[in-house]
Design an enzyme around this catalytic site. Structure first.
Site, PDB file in Angstrom:
ATOM      1  N   ASP A   1     -93.582 -77.604  59.541  1.00 39.93           N
ATOM      2  CA  ASP A   1     -93.048 -78.965  59.433  1.00 39.93           C
ATOM      3  C   ASP A   1     -92.231 -79.283  60.685  1.00 39.93           C
ATOM      4  OD1 ASP A   1     -92.023 -81.397  58.703  1.00 39.93           O
ATOM      5  OD2 ASP A   1     -91.241 -80.740  56.761  1.00 39.93           O
TER       6      ASP A   1
ATOM      7  N   ASP B   1     -96.660 -85.567  63.391  1.00 40.50           N
ATOM      8  CA  ASP B   1     -96.359 -85.044  62.054  1.00 40.50           C
ATOM      9  C   ASP B   1     -97.416 -84.025  61.641  1.00 40.50           C
ATOM     10  OD1 ASP B   1     -95.609 -84.545  59.462  1.00 40.50           O
ATOM     11  OD2 ASP B   1     -95.594 -86.629  58.812  1.00 40.50           O
TER      12      ASP B   1
END
Length: 596
Positions: free
Chosen positions: A74, A321
């Site tokens: 992440d 992302d």
């Protein structure tokens, strides 16, 4: 006569000193270079896998005894998160994804709750939200390799510093603070946060209220495992298609901690200052998110012919992302892309659909970042319409199988987001201390440099440390325009704005019916890269003309380190040496004239 003899003796001694100085300086520089190369410490490299939902993860254990965990990579938040195996997380409506292992704090003898009873409500930049508690425990990464500057794997290694132990096969850290997720608004497993620290006073996501134990990269730096809070990421081992997207891959990428491996990218590694993010509620500014200056977007045929899907001077911040399976772009850009590939919009599904056969036509999208262009194959922007509950896929009325286009309007998020399809096609390096990011086209697994091991090492292929303010092999690509950019999210409308009627279709009983457009619309005579002149400017995706904007295809960077040689070495004949010899000769002539 005596004066003349003394002058000759002085001249000979001067030249001897000159040669001695040159020889000594050269030897010292070479020795330093050799010593630096031979003592380079190994880099921890975490193997990255991909699960059946398309998430990239690393394997780990937490607690004593170790509880197996999968942590999703992440890059847009800085914290480690685990899924709690107690409390509300057992509720099927909590949103926590239970097919992955959960963490049981009470089963670990080394766990320590921080601020017992306090619930932290954290909202991430992409709209994800979690309710969690803060816990400290021991963690261990279980699929780790050790690579040094010669790119060789090290099989016999043991490094222990403070609370970190690094050896061939594992990386253990004691007393790590992490969030134990009780509930969330999305399905998830654990998260390995890799972004910079967040500034948002009074909010649970604000990093100033937590100790350094909460930041994975900071722990490694404090233990001198890495020189700066930094990493690089390569996911191009993921060769899945829309047909195989849900097939798990145990090893498809590398998370290299504290270094850059030039064998994993091709072309120029462009370096950018991170664009600041302004929180729309508090107006607090954070500069640790992977936000880059996105320029024009081109659609490129299999022969290299291209057409601009934006405008010549398009420039907008975009968030990278690694946890998003889709990308979010301006509505107008998506419509232009849809025109070129004959995609149709089905309002009832709020999705764009296209014939799956376009995956085999060699079409790609070119994303311009200053002088850098990253090419993303269109096949990576497709997902299957197969429904496991009905055991069927969607089809167009022509009989062609339909695929979803994994592009959404940025009106859903308020920001441009480049998701999984972009991330798997780039090599990226982050320097969290200098707030910079470097990006290059990822080298694919079929490339010899990735698949074949070699013992040969050159200055342009060795793994090098990322230092604060320095990303190896990177070329700075900032400009006055990009320095003035900030990312301030716009209003999230949650739906696609008006789509031209000729691009819409209806869906019923598994069949998509609508006007659509031909893949081979060649309404333009010339198709060199330029802004679209009309809303429906189009070209053949199998055209034969060469793409005029192919700078990144031909550019290269050796990345070789530069050694500053002595200005008096003779084999290179540098200007400094020539000047000094000339001065000595003039002095000699002047001395002879005096003697005479």
């Amino acid at each position: 006569m005596t004066c003349l003899i003394l002058w000759y003796l002085w001249l000979i001694s001067t030249f001897q000193l000159e040669f001695a100085t040159a020889s000594t300086a050269n030897t010292t520089t070479t020795a330093k270079s050799g010593t630096s190369s031979s003592t380079e410490e190994p880099f921890p490299v975490l193997a990255v896998g991909k699960d059946g939902r398309g998430n990239y993860y690393v394997n780990s254990t937490f607690g004593t005894p170790g509880q197996r965990q999968r942590l999703l990579v992440d890059i847009i938040q800085p914290y480690i998160n685990l899924v709690s195996g107690t409390s509300e997380s057992h509720n099927e409506y909590s949103g926590v994804y239970h097919k992955h292992p959960s963490y049981l704090m009470n089963d670990s003898t080394s766990s320590v709750p921080v601020s017992p009873g306090q619930i932290y409500e954290i909202s991430f930049i992409d709209g994800r939200a979690v309710n969690c508690t803060l816990v400290t425990d021991d963690m261990n990464f279980t699929n780790v390799s050790s690579e040094n500057s010669s790119t060789a794997l090290i099989t016999d290694l043991m490094v222990t510093r403070d609370n970190v132990q690094f050896n061939s096969g594992s990386l253990s850290i004691s007393n790590v603070s992490f969030f134990d997720i009780q509930s969330s608004n999305f399905k998830t497993s654990g998260l390995l946060g890799l972004s910079g620290k967040v500034t948002n006073p009074g909010n649970a996501i604000d990093s100033s209220q937590y100790t350094e134990q909460s930041y994975f990269l900071s722990l490694l730096k404090d233990a001198d495992i890495i020189e700066s809070s930094s990493y690089s990421l390569w996911l191009a081992g993921d060769t899945s298609t829309y047909k195989t997207y849900r097939d798990p891959i145990s090893n498809c990428g590398k998370l290299l901690l504290g270094g850059v491996d030039p064998s994993l990218f091709t072309g120029t590694l462009g370096k950018f200052d991170l664009i600041p993010y302004v929180d729309p509620v508090s107006n607090a500014v954070s500069v640790g998110y992977p936000i880059v200056p996105l320029g024009p977007i081109y659609i490129v045929s299999n022969s290299g012919q291209s057409l601009n899907m934006t405008s010549k001077d398009f420039l907008s911040p975009a968030l990278l992302d690694s946890t998003s399976s889709v990308s979010y772009l301006p509505t107008s850009t998506i419509i232009q892309i849809a025109v070129q590939i004959a995609a149709t919009y089905v309002e009832s599904l709020d999705r764009w659909l296209v014939q799956c056969s376009i995956a085999d036509m060699g079409v790609s999208l070119g994303f311009r970042l200053r002088e850098l262009t990253i090419e993303i194959p269109l096949r990576d922007l497709l997902s299957s319409t197969y429904d496991t509950s009905t055991n069927s896929s969607m089809f167009f009325s022509s009989g062609q199988e339909a695929c979803f286009l994994t592009l959404y309007a940025n009106t859903n998020t308020g920001v441009n987001i480049l998701g999984e399809a972009f991330i798997k096609n780039i090599y990226m390096a982050m320097d969290l201390e200098d707030n910079t990011i470097a990006i290059a086209q990822a080298k694919k697994v079929e490339d010899d440099a990735v698949t074949e091991e070699t013992n040969e090492t050159t200055a342009s292929t060795i793994i090098k440390k990322i230092k604060s303010g320095y990303i190896p092999y990177a070329k700075v690509m900032n400009s006055s325009n990009t320095r003035n950019l900030t990312l301030y999210p716009s209003y999230r409308s949650g739906y696609m704005f008006t789509v031209p009627g000729q691009l819409t279709a209806a869906y019923s009983n598994g069949v998509i019916t609508g006007a659509g457009r031909s893949f081979y619309d060649t309404s333009r005579a010339s198709t060199s890269a330029r802004p679209s002149s009309t809303q429906f400017d189009s070209f053949s995706v199998s055209a034969s003309e060469e793409w005029s904007n192919s700078t990144n295809r031909t550019s290269s960077a050796s990345g070789a380190g530069v050694r500053l040689s002595s200005p008096y070495t003779f084999n290179k004949d540098p200007a400094g040496h020539v000047t000094r010899i000339a001065s000595l000769l003039l002095l000699s002539i002047f001395s002879i004239l005096i003697v005479l």
